[in-house]
Design a protein around this motif. Structure first.
Motif, PDB file in Angstrom:
ATOM      1  N   ASP A 240       0.828  -1.204   0.000  1.00  0.00           N
ATOM      2  CA  ASP A 240       0.000   0.000   0.000  1.00  0.00           C
ATOM      3  C   ASP A 240       0.865   1.256   0.000  1.00  0.00           C
ATOM      4  O   ASP A 240       0.558   2.257  -0.669  1.00  0.00           O
ATOM      5  CB  ASP A 240      -0.913   0.002   1.223  1.00  0.00           C
ATOM      6  N   ARG A 241       1.973   1.195   0.752  1.00  0.00           N
ATOM      7  CA  ARG A 241       2.849   2.367   0.775  1.00  0.00           C
ATOM      8  C   ARG A 241       3.467   2.619  -0.586  1.00  0.00           C
ATOM      9  O   ARG A 241       3.626   3.761  -1.021  1.00  0.00           O
ATOM     10  CB  ARG A 241       3.946   2.149   1.846  1.00  0.00           C
ATOM     11  N   LEU A 242       3.820   1.546  -1.306  1.00  0.00           N
ATOM     12  CA  LEU A 242       4.404   1.697  -2.646  1.00  0.00           C
ATOM     13  C   LEU A 242       3.400   2.332  -3.626  1.00  0.00           C
ATOM     14  O   LEU A 242       3.730   3.209  -4.422  1.00  0.00           O
ATOM     15  CB  LEU A 242       4.875   0.332  -3.171  1.00  0.00           C
ATOM     16  N   LEU A 243       2.159   1.879  -3.570  1.00  0.00           N
ATOM     17  CA  LEU A 243       1.139   2.446  -4.459  1.00  0.00           C
ATOM     18  C   LEU A 243       0.897   3.918  -4.161  1.00  0.00           C
ATOM     19  O   LEU A 243       0.749   4.744  -5.063  1.00  0.00           O
ATOM     20  CB  LEU A 243      -0.168   1.652  -4.309  1.00  0.00           C
ATOM     21  N   SER A 244       0.889   4.252  -2.854  1.00  0.00           N
ATOM     22  CA  SER A 244       0.678   5.639  -2.467  1.00  0.00           C
ATOM     23  C   SER A 244       1.813   6.524  -2.948  1.00  0.00           C
ATOM     24  O   SER A 244       1.605   7.648  -3.436  1.00  0.00           O
ATOM     25  CB  SER A 244       0.543   5.732  -0.953  1.00  0.00           C
ATOM     26  N   ARG A 245       3.045   5.997  -2.782  1.00  0.00           N
ATOM     27  CA  ARG A 245       4.202   6.749  -3.251  1.00  0.00           C
ATOM     28  C   ARG A 245       4.153   6.955  -4.776  1.00  0.00           C
ATOM     29  O   ARG A 245       4.472   8.034  -5.283  1.00  0.00           O
ATOM     30  CB  ARG A 245       5.464   6.003  -2.846  1.00  0.00           C
ATOM     31  N   LYS A 246       3.738   5.930  -5.541  1.00  0.00           N
ATOM     32  CA  LYS A 246       3.664   6.029  -7.009  1.00  0.00           C
ATOM     33  C   LYS A 246       2.629   7.059  -7.438  1.00  0.00           C
ATOM     34  O   LYS A 246       2.832   7.835  -8.374  1.00  0.00           O
ATOM     35  CB  LYS A 246       3.338   4.648  -7.586  1.00  0.00           C
ATOM     36  N   ARG A 247       1.480   7.107  -6.721  1.00  0.00           N
ATOM     37  CA  ARG A 247       0.442   8.071  -7.074  1.00  0.00           C
ATOM     38  C   ARG A 247       0.930   9.496  -6.839  1.00  0.00           C
ATOM     39  O   ARG A 247       0.649  10.412  -7.609  1.00  0.00           O
ATOM     40  CB  ARG A 247      -0.816   7.799  -6.261  1.00  0.00           C
ATOM     41  N   LYS A 248       1.666   9.701  -5.708  1.00  0.00           N
ATOM     42  CA  LYS A 248       2.185  11.025  -5.436  1.00  0.00           C
ATOM     43  C   LYS A 248       3.158  11.483  -6.530  1.00  0.00           C
ATOM     44  O   LYS A 248       3.160  12.648  -6.948  1.00  0.00           O
ATOM     45  CB  LYS A 248       2.886  11.031  -4.078  1.00  0.00           C
ATOM     46  N   ILE A 249       4.000  10.541  -6.965  1.00  0.00           N
ATOM     47  CA  ILE A 249       4.966  10.881  -8.023  1.00  0.00           C
ATOM     48  C   ILE A 249       4.234  11.284  -9.306  1.00  0.00           C
ATOM     49  O   ILE A 249       4.556  12.280  -9.959  1.00  0.00           O
ATOM     50  CB  ILE A 249       5.929   9.705  -8.265  1.00  0.00           C
ATOM     51  N   GLU A 250       3.241  10.504  -9.700  1.00  0.00           N
ATOM     52  CA  GLU A 250       2.482  10.823 -10.923  1.00  0.00           C
ATOM     53  C   GLU A 250       1.752  12.147 -10.776  1.00  0.00           C
ATOM     54  O   GLU A 250       1.672  12.946 -11.706  1.00  0.00           O
ATOM     55  CB  GLU A 250       1.485   9.694 -11.204  1.00  0.00           C
ATOM     56  N   HIS A 251       1.210  12.412  -9.560  1.00  0.00           N
ATOM     57  CA  HIS A 251       0.509  13.666  -9.322  1.00  0.00           C
ATOM     58  C   HIS A 251       1.475  14.852  -9.434  1.00  0.00           C
ATOM     59  O   HIS A 251       1.151  15.893 -10.029  1.00  0.00           O
ATOM     60  CB  HIS A 251      -0.139  13.624  -7.934  1.00  0.00           C
ATOM     61  N   ASN A 252       2.664  14.683  -8.869  1.00  0.00           N
ATOM     62  CA  ASN A 252       3.649  15.749  -8.945  1.00  0.00           C
ATOM     63  C   ASN A 252       4.093  16.009 -10.390  1.00  0.00           C
ATOM     64  O   ASN A 252       4.295  17.162 -10.810  1.00  0.00           O
ATOM     65  CB  ASN A 252       4.851  15.399  -8.061  1.00  0.00           C
TER      66      ASN A 252
END
Length: 280
Positions: free
Chosen positions: A17-29
């Motif tokens: 879950d932490r990996l998915l959250s981190r990936k979404r933040k990167i894409e959002h940025n």
């Protein structure tokens, strides 16, 4: 053992879950950075006078309409010019329509002053003339060629240019049509009876020349000078000062031809031809 396995699975799920959250933040940025960059550096606008695929302005449409109107006007003018030239060319051609529409032209070229008479003679001889499958000219053109030769005495080269055939073809067509005309039309030349003459005699003749049956005269036709000296001497006409052939022609008071004698050389006198005709 079962408790430890469950604890391991829980730890792995939390990490995922932490990996998915981190990936979404990167894409959002990254998306935010792209939008910010587009805001700060907008794409260049098209330069004036350079149209793109969707840049259709009112000025451009007006220019295209003006070009279309110009081309349409030029096209219409060319159509009118072509139609005028075709009409002028048609008037110069000796076609059936041209002769039928202008009886003065018909009379000048053929000596026949009525279209119905021309067609009547053509209908009479058409079946005995070769068609376009065996001759370059159709029966109408062959008949016209022969009449123009008789009427205007045009040379064969002139007729060859007019009808787009060879000189040899002109000579062959002329003699063929002439022979056909002789066979078909000679029965029309006959000596009428005395009763027929009286019934159709004009009033002027009934009053002053009621006994007149025929009006005769000799006529001469120019010919080329012969290479044979005897023939040249026999055809020389001292009256016309030219080589001619002469024949006696007779017409009725109504004006129809009723007698034509055989041809004589221009040297023969009218008296000799008349006495030798077998009628007087």
């Amino acid at each position: 053992m079962g408790h430890e396995s469950a604890e391991v699975r829980g730890v792995d799920g939390s990490r995922h879950d932490r990996l998915l959250s981190r990936k979404r933040k990167i894409e959002h940025n990254e998306a935010a950075a792209t939008l910010l960059d587009m805001h700060n550096n907008p794409p260049p606008m098209p330069k004036p006078g350079i149209a793109c695929q969707t840049d259709i302005t009112g000025i451009y449409m007006d220019e295209q309409n003006a070009k279309y109107n110009t081309v349409s006007a030029e096209n219409e003018a060319l159509k009118q010019r072509i139609a005028q030239q075709e009409e002028e060319l048609s008037s110069l051609r000796l076609t059936e329509d041209a002769l039928q529409a202008d009886e003065n032209k018909l009379t000048f070229f053929t000596g026949i002053n009525e279209w119905t008479a021309f067609i009547g003679i053509l209908t009479l001889i058409r079946t005995t003339l070769p068609d376009s499958g065996h001759c370059k000219l159709n029966p109408f053109a062959q008949f016209l060629l022969c009449l123009m030769k008789l009427r205007l005495n045009l040379c064969n080269q002139d007729l060859a240019y007019r009808f787009n055939v060879s000189v040899a073809s002109v000579s062959r067509i002329f003699h063929r049509v002439l022979d056909v005309l002789f066979v078909k039309l000679s029965p029309l030349i006959h000596w009428p009876t005395r009763d027929a003459l009286r019934q159709s005699m004009p009033t002027a003749f009934r009053r002053f020349f009621h006994k007149c049956a025929i009006i005769i005269d000799c006529t001469e036709i120019f010919i080329e000078q012969q290479s044979d000296l005897l023939a040249r001497a026999q055809t020389w006409s001292s009256y016309k000062h030219h080589n001619t052939v002469k024949f006696l022609i007779g017409i009725t008071p109504q004006g129809t031809v009723s007698f034509i004698s055989p041809c004589w050389g221009g040297r023969a006198s009218d008296k000799v031809i008349t006495e030798s005709s077998g009628r007087w």
